[in-house]
Design a protein around this motif. Structure first.
Motif, PDB file in Angstrom:
ATOM      1  N   ASP A  31      36.113  45.756  39.603  1.00  0.00           N
ATOM      2  CA  ASP A  31      36.158  45.725  41.058  1.00  0.00           C
ATOM      3  C   ASP A  31      36.568  44.328  41.496  1.00  0.00           C
ATOM      4  O   ASP A  31      36.258  43.347  40.813  1.00  0.00           O
ATOM      5  N   ALA A  32      37.243  44.223  42.617  1.00  0.00           N
ATOM      6  CA  ALA A  32      37.645  42.916  43.139  1.00  0.00           C
ATOM      7  C   ALA A  32      38.137  43.065  44.564  1.00  0.00           C
ATOM      8  O   ALA A  32      38.598  44.135  44.964  1.00  0.00           O
ATOM      9  N   THR A  33      38.026  41.991  45.294  1.00  0.00           N
ATOM     10  CA  THR A  33      38.639  41.944  46.617  1.00  0.00           C
ATOM     11  C   THR A  33      40.057  41.393  46.444  1.00  0.00           C
ATOM     12  O   THR A  33      40.350  40.724  45.452  1.00  0.00           O
ATOM     13  N   PRO A  34      40.946  41.657  47.400  1.00  0.00           N
ATOM     14  CA  PRO A  34      42.322  41.135  47.283  1.00  0.00           C
ATOM     15  C   PRO A  34      42.385  39.607  47.178  1.00  0.00           C
ATOM     16  O   PRO A  34      43.282  39.065  46.553  1.00  0.00           O
ATOM     17  N   THR A  35      41.423  38.908  47.773  1.00  0.00           N
ATOM     18  CA  THR A  35      41.421  37.444  47.735  1.00  0.00           C
ATOM     19  C   THR A  35      40.678  36.891  46.524  1.00  0.00           C
ATOM     20  O   THR A  35      40.600  35.685  46.348  1.00  0.00           O
ATOM     21  N   HIS A  36      40.107  37.747  45.719  1.00  0.00           N
ATOM     22  CA  HIS A  36      39.288  37.365  44.564  1.00  0.00           C
ATOM     23  C   HIS A  36      38.026  36.610  44.971  1.00  0.00           C
ATOM     24  O   HIS A  36      37.461  35.857  44.182  1.00  0.00           O
ATOM     25  N   SER A  37      37.588  36.826  46.194  1.00  0.00           N
ATOM     26  CA  SER A  37      36.316  36.230  46.609  1.00  0.00           C
ATOM     27  C   SER A  37      35.154  36.970  45.956  1.00  0.00           C
ATOM     28  O   SER A  37      34.037  36.473  45.923  1.00  0.00           O
TER      29      SER A  37
END
Length: 103
Positions: A37-43
């Motif tokens: 899993d990940a957010t597009p910004t890699h936050s």
């Protein structure tokens, strides 16, 4: 993060891979890892990797991938037989950057 299985000559601080001259299809990472899993910004990121309880087959991967031509499939970690006896650890990593917005 650094991991060690007590058998390898080095600590695992990053994924092991082959460069263009070593791989039969160019650069390639030779580890078993998954981004879960990940957010597009890699936050935020959640991933897993499998760490062997036996010595990692660095030499076998280098030698066999150099031997194979472009017409052959890549020789992957799973092809070495190191997972046949289920002697590995699944490591899960999850991290998030702190919110930079303050009120």
């Amino acid at each position: 993060m650094a991991l060690w299985n007590g058998k390898d000559p080095i600590l695992k601080e990053r994924l092991f891979g082959l460069n263009n001259e070593e791989g039969n299809h160019g650069e390639d990472v030779k580890e078993l890892y998954y981004y879960l899993d990940a957010t597009p910004t890699h936050s935020y990121l959640r991933c897993s990797t499998s760490i062997l309880s036996e010595e990692f087959p660095y030499t076998a991967l280098l030698r066999e991938n150099r031997r194979r031509g472009k017409q052959h499939p890549e020789y992957e970690l799973i092809d070495t037989g190191v997972f046949d006896d289920n002697r590995y650890f699944d490591i899960f990593v999850e991290y998030a950057r702190p919110d930079r917005m303050t009120s």
